[in-house]
Design a protein around this motif. Sequence first.
Motif, PDB file in Angstrom:
ATOM      1  N   VAL A   1       4.911  -7.250   6.803  1.00 49.48           N
ATOM      2  CA  VAL A   1       5.806  -6.674   7.804  1.00 49.48           C
ATOM      3  C   VAL A   1       5.083  -5.598   8.611  1.00 49.48           C
ATOM      4  N   PHE A   2       4.304  -4.750   7.935  1.00 51.92           N
ATOM      5  CA  PHE A   2       3.567  -3.692   8.641  1.00 51.92           C
ATOM      6  C   PHE A   2       2.571  -4.301   9.615  1.00 51.92           C
ATOM      7  N   ALA A   3       1.842  -5.333   9.135  1.00 51.99           N
ATOM      8  CA  ALA A   3       0.840  -5.969  10.002  1.00 51.99           C
ATOM      9  C   ALA A   3       1.520  -6.619  11.205  1.00 51.99           C
ATOM     10  N   ALA A   4       2.693  -7.208  10.958  1.00 48.18           N
ATOM     11  CA  ALA A   4       3.412  -7.857  12.056  1.00 48.18           C
ATOM     12  C   ALA A   4       3.920  -6.825  13.062  1.00 48.18           C
ATOM     13  N   ARG A   5       4.306  -5.673  12.556  1.00 46.52           N
ATOM     14  CA  ARG A   5       4.804  -4.614  13.454  1.00 46.52           C
ATOM     15  C   ARG A   5       3.690  -4.070  14.349  1.00 46.52           C
ATOM     16  N   ILE A   6       2.443  -4.093  13.847  1.00 47.82           N
ATOM     17  CA  ILE A   6       1.315  -3.630  14.668  1.00 47.82           C
ATOM     18  C   ILE A   6       1.233  -4.478  15.939  1.00 47.82           C
ATOM     19  N   PHE A   7       1.450  -5.802  15.781  1.00 44.83           N
ATOM     20  CA  PHE A   7       1.385  -6.696  16.933  1.00 44.83           C
ATOM     21  C   PHE A   7       2.752  -6.890  17.578  1.00 44.83           C
ATOM     22  N   LYS A   8       3.692  -6.007  17.215  1.00 44.23           N
ATOM     23  CA  LYS A   8       5.035  -5.987  17.819  1.00 44.23           C
ATOM     24  C   LYS A   8       5.773  -7.314  17.644  1.00 44.23           C
TER      25      LYS A   8
ATOM     26  N   PHE B   1      -7.504 -14.480  15.536  1.00 43.96           N
ATOM     27  CA  PHE B   1      -7.896 -13.461  14.557  1.00 43.96           C
ATOM     28  C   PHE B   1      -6.749 -12.498  14.270  1.00 43.96           C
ATOM     29  N   GLU B   2      -5.844 -12.337  15.254  1.00 42.08           N
ATOM     30  CA  GLU B   2      -4.669 -11.491  15.010  1.00 42.08           C
ATOM     31  C   GLU B   2      -3.734 -12.146  13.994  1.00 42.08           C
ATOM     32  N   GLN B   3      -3.594 -13.462  14.134  1.00 45.21           N
ATOM     33  CA  GLN B   3      -2.782 -14.209  13.156  1.00 45.21           C
ATOM     34  C   GLN B   3      -3.362 -14.066  11.760  1.00 45.21           C
ATOM     35  N   ILE B   4      -4.705 -14.190  11.686  1.00 41.63           N
ATOM     36  CA  ILE B   4      -5.349 -14.091  10.372  1.00 41.63           C
ATOM     37  C   ILE B   4      -5.169 -12.692   9.790  1.00 41.63           C
ATOM     38  N   ILE B   5      -5.193 -11.663  10.646  1.00 44.18           N
ATOM     39  CA  ILE B   5      -4.973 -10.295  10.143  1.00 44.18           C
ATOM     40  C   ILE B   5      -3.576 -10.177   9.530  1.00 44.18           C
ATOM     41  N   VAL B   6      -2.570 -10.697  10.239  1.00 42.11           N
ATOM     42  CA  VAL B   6      -1.194 -10.635   9.717  1.00 42.11           C
ATOM     43  C   VAL B   6      -1.099 -11.383   8.386  1.00 42.11           C
ATOM     44  N   LEU B   7      -1.767 -12.557   8.314  1.00 45.50           N
ATOM     45  CA  LEU B   7      -1.661 -13.367   7.104  1.00 45.50           C
ATOM     46  C   LEU B   7      -2.437 -12.762   5.943  1.00 45.50           C
ATOM     47  N   ILE B   8      -3.630 -12.234   6.243  1.00 41.83           N
ATOM     48  CA  ILE B   8      -4.485 -11.773   5.142  1.00 41.83           C
ATOM     49  C   ILE B   8      -4.042 -10.405   4.616  1.00 41.83           C
ATOM     50  N   SER B   9      -3.193  -9.712   5.369  1.00 37.16           N
ATOM     51  CA  SER B   9      -2.679  -8.426   4.874  1.00 37.16           C
ATOM     52  C   SER B   9      -1.869  -8.630   3.596  1.00 37.16           C
ATOM     53  N   GLY B  10      -1.281  -9.821   3.446  1.00 37.64           N
ATOM     54  CA  GLY B  10      -0.508 -10.126   2.235  1.00 37.64           C
ATOM     55  C   GLY B  10      -1.381 -10.135   1.000  1.00 37.64           C
ATOM     56  N   PRO B  11      -2.389 -11.013   0.933  1.00 33.27           N
ATOM     57  CA  PRO B  11      -3.290 -11.021  -0.224  1.00 33.27           C
ATOM     58  C   PRO B  11      -3.999  -9.681  -0.454  1.00 33.27           C
ATOM     59  N   LEU B  12      -4.249  -8.913   0.627  1.00 29.82           N
ATOM     60  CA  LEU B  12      -4.886  -7.603   0.442  1.00 29.82           C
ATOM     61  C   LEU B  12      -3.978  -6.651  -0.329  1.00 29.82           C
ATOM     62  N   SER B  13      -2.650  -6.885  -0.230  1.00 34.62           N
ATOM     63  CA  SER B  13      -1.715  -5.978  -0.902  1.00 34.62           C
ATOM     64  C   SER B  13      -1.919  -5.974  -2.410  1.00 34.62           C
ATOM     65  N   PHE B  14      -2.475  -7.086  -2.961  1.00 36.91           N
ATOM     66  CA  PHE B  14      -2.627  -7.157  -4.422  1.00 36.91           C
ATOM     67  C   PHE B  14      -3.649  -6.137  -4.922  1.00 36.91           C
ATOM     68  N   PHE B  15      -4.616  -5.777  -4.067  1.00 36.39           N
ATOM     69  CA  PHE B  15      -5.560  -4.726  -4.460  1.00 36.39           C
ATOM     70  C   PHE B  15      -4.838  -3.385  -4.532  1.00 36.39           C
ATOM     71  N   PHE B  16      -3.931  -3.181  -3.574  1.00 36.88           N
ATOM     72  CA  PHE B  16      -3.127  -1.957  -3.581  1.00 36.88           C
ATOM     73  C   PHE B  16      -2.238  -1.900  -4.818  1.00 36.88           C
ATOM     74  N   THR B  17      -1.583  -3.035  -5.145  1.00 36.19           N
ATOM     75  CA  THR B  17      -0.700  -3.070  -6.331  1.00 36.19           C
ATOM     76  C   THR B  17      -1.502  -2.817  -7.600  1.00 36.19           C
ATOM     77  N   MET B  18      -2.725  -3.370  -7.639  1.00 37.88           N
ATOM     78  CA  MET B  18      -3.585  -3.153  -8.823  1.00 37.88           C
ATOM     79  C   MET B  18      -3.877  -1.664  -8.982  1.00 37.88           C
ATOM     80  N   ALA B  19      -4.166  -0.987  -7.861  1.00 36.35           N
ATOM     81  CA  ALA B  19      -4.413   0.455  -7.910  1.00 36.35           C
ATOM     82  C   ALA B  19      -3.169   1.198  -8.379  1.00 36.35           C
ATOM     83  N   LEU B  20      -2.014   0.727  -7.899  1.00 37.88           N
ATOM     84  CA  LEU B  20      -0.738   1.351  -8.268  1.00 37.88           C
ATOM     85  C   LEU B  20      -0.470   1.187  -9.771  1.00 37.88           C
TER      86      LEU B  20
END
Lengths: 251, 180
Positions: free
Chosen positions: A45-52, A78-97
């Motif tokens: 959602v955050f990544a999608a909001r960046i691209f409005k 590449f903007e589409q890929i950024i929105v899509l790949i932000s999801g899998p990146l979240s798992f690194f954040f959850t691991m840190a959490l």
Amino acid sequence: MKTSLTEISLHPLTVLYIALSLLLGRFSFVFALFFIAFIHELFHVFAARIFKLKISEIQILPIGCYANIENIDTLKRFEQIIVLISGPLSFFFTMALITFFYRTDVISIYGYREYSEINFFMMIFNLLPIYPLDGGRILKIILSSILSEKKSITASAIIGLMVSLIFSLQLIKIGQYLFSSFILFYAIKNILNIKREYQSFLFKRYSNEQFKTYRIKINHKRLIYRYSYNFFVERNKIYSEDANWPIFLKK
Amino acid sequence: MNNINGIRKRINSSHKHHRLYVVIISALLLASITLATLIYGKSNTDAKIFGIPLADINKRFDNFFGGLFQSNINTSTPDQTVSTSVKYTYLGNNYYECEDQSVPAIADGIVNTVALEDSGYYVLISYKNGVTAQYFELTEAFVKPNDNLKGSDTIGAYETKFKALFIKNNEVIKYENIFD
């Protein structure tokens, strides 16, 4: 009535799944699953909001959450890929959490073990190249920039089916029927929907003028590449795709 | 007039639900009745339905649906029960000791309660083999509520001895009889 708030809906099967987990005393698993899935969706959602882009709906399914992002196709590749790949990146954040929770003694070593296991599983699951999952969407973008659209739809469906067969067999072995039936269902659905998807792609493409902004590509066969403005040569004459697009439906 | 009749027909027919809707609703109803019956079976161990003990159905149910809450792809057999070797030594008066000063779990199970009392930590664990174990007077507890334990995990630590009660089918049993 239109509001800026996103609608959050609960799937009936989710209620049943939670009830089952309460009966079997495994609510902690479901809680961890939804916690991880919700953070994953927030990243999208955050990544999608960046691209409005607008998020019309967030569904809570038994296997996690699903955010319906409107008009994601209108973005550049590449903007589409950024929105899509932000999801899998979240798992690194959850691991840190999770590690933080363990360090501050909110969860025990066994909770840490289980949650990191679920987190890893969700990451692998999410990156599977089967269409509604993030991995499948990314694969589709990559394939459709190399192959013509019809071939890329077919190839991604076949890759998805093969991967889902291998992975769901492994899941059935441990008794995880929910995730395995989900990926099998979508893999088979993608295979059956190849023709329909190609047609809906064509209708969507020629309902707006966006494809005219892409780089021009001249083909010697009647092919359509998603990320280029296609022309094709036939009997020493050149045709543009938008003037003759209904012929692609017949083929 | 034909038009009006047609509209009337439509209004009347719209009260009927779609067949799929009826099927889904009845399936959900059936599922909730089943869940309620099974929950009753959990609270009342002697309960029977059509001559079959509910505890038996619950166990099968657990084995089948337990996998839905599994995420470890590497474990080929999820319900591994650990070797029946004696881990605790009985000292009398419900007190036990182990090889070192840590208390291992006796099987796969789930932690229900962890509480700090005056005498030390109190831990309640439901094991998958049907035994509920209560541990008293632990100096340390390594577990938290809802943790999913495996047979070799450590529950906590003690200084000289710890107190434990094992309950199966609403009766206190001896440690030796757990694996029977």
